[in-house]
Write a protein that holds these residues in place. Sequence first.
Motif, mmCIF file in Angstrom:
data_model
loop_
_atom_site.group_PDB
_atom_site.id
_atom_site.type_symbol
_atom_site.label_atom_id
_atom_site.label_comp_id
_atom_site.label_asym_id
_atom_site.label_seq_id
_atom_site.Cartn_x
_atom_site.Cartn_y
_atom_site.Cartn_z
ATOM 1 N N TRP A 44 -14.148 -8.971 -29.540
ATOM 2 C CA TRP A 44 -12.888 -9.260 -28.879
ATOM 3 C C TRP A 44 -13.023 -9.394 -27.366
ATOM 4 C CZ3 TRP A 44 -9.469 -11.166 -31.876
ATOM 5 C CH2 TRP A 44 -9.329 -10.724 -33.195
ATOM 6 N N GLU A 116 -3.485 -13.696 -28.002
ATOM 7 C CA GLU A 116 -3.905 -12.878 -29.143
ATOM 8 C C GLU A 116 -2.863 -11.769 -29.360
ATOM 9 O OE1 GLU A 116 -8.704 -13.602 -28.913
ATOM 10 O OE2 GLU A 116 -7.903 -11.801 -27.971
ATOM 11 N N LYS A 120 -4.368 -7.635 -33.268
ATOM 12 C CA LYS A 120 -5.787 -7.943 -33.059
ATOM 13 C C LYS A 120 -6.483 -6.855 -32.251
ATOM 14 C CE LYS A 120 -5.043 -12.911 -33.423
ATOM 15 N NZ LYS A 120 -3.641 -12.795 -33.859
#
Length: 322
Positions: A44, A116, A120
């Motif tokens: 990420w 995002e 997430k």
Amino acid sequence: MLIQILPWIKPIHTYLHLKKVETFVKKREFGFSKRGNEMQSDLWLEIPEFDGADVEQKWIEGNSGYNLRVLHWTPTNEDCKQARTLVMIPGWNSVPDGWFPILCEWVRQRPVVYIETREKGSCRIDKKISKESFQIQNIASDLPIILAKMGLDPSNCDAMGSSLGATLLLEGLREETLVFRSLVVLSPNLSFVPPIWARPLIHAPLFCYNALVKFVIWYLDKRLKEEGQRIRYRRTLLAAPIDRLRICSMVFRKYKMNLDFSKTDAPVGILRATSDTLHDHSDAGDLSKNIPNSKLIEIESNQFAHESAAIPVIEDFMNNIA
């Protein structure tokens, strides 16, 4: 540049990208339960840089305590900098590299804001999470706040959403909290219906979820026809924060979209791929019947919508709606 000169290289480029992702995932898969948090953090934090555009990564607070990661690309070409901004909202736990084949071309043509959402692993949550945290309407409510803080007026932007991202954008459209100049959605979910065999497993204790995720990956490998889609979902599941994945699975299964779009006349393009065996094809058809100013757009595959070849199809709809 080479892809533009020799178009036949494009499918080879896409295939090699997918194989690279598949190799990475297989390497990561072994020992996932031991190194899960570290792996999620790495996945990420990637900042995708593409030729012909500058990128900025930022965390912007939506609702209190939810800091969402935003990737903002600006074309280096002066004319393209002035193009309408495109807002992209990816699907449930979707990691960015599944969208690289289309992003690498699109970001050169217009500014792109890629948000995002809070389920997430990139979202920094400063409070204890609960089922309330991941109600669809609550996830969607972050988006207008983010855009307002960026100084973006949705009515001057186009938007594209996939799966959960598409559902969130449609929620904003129906409630008139997020009305874009045009909206294109890929495989939107009117509901999230798990297979019968999975329903009793959703409430399994958290410590069981690593094994459950691996089983779901095996199941999807058998069910999905598209190689690119299999690879993307494998990577998505391995990147998912397990605690958020469990709560979302419990919350999402109770969701059912309200199809009263009678108050909106915003143009909506609905992409539907007949080869997509994961999403319900009838959802797209039902939406097209209930959204007044909508168009059902048939495409060859779900993977096609992630590739640069889809840009002319999407742009054609966005440019011809006025």
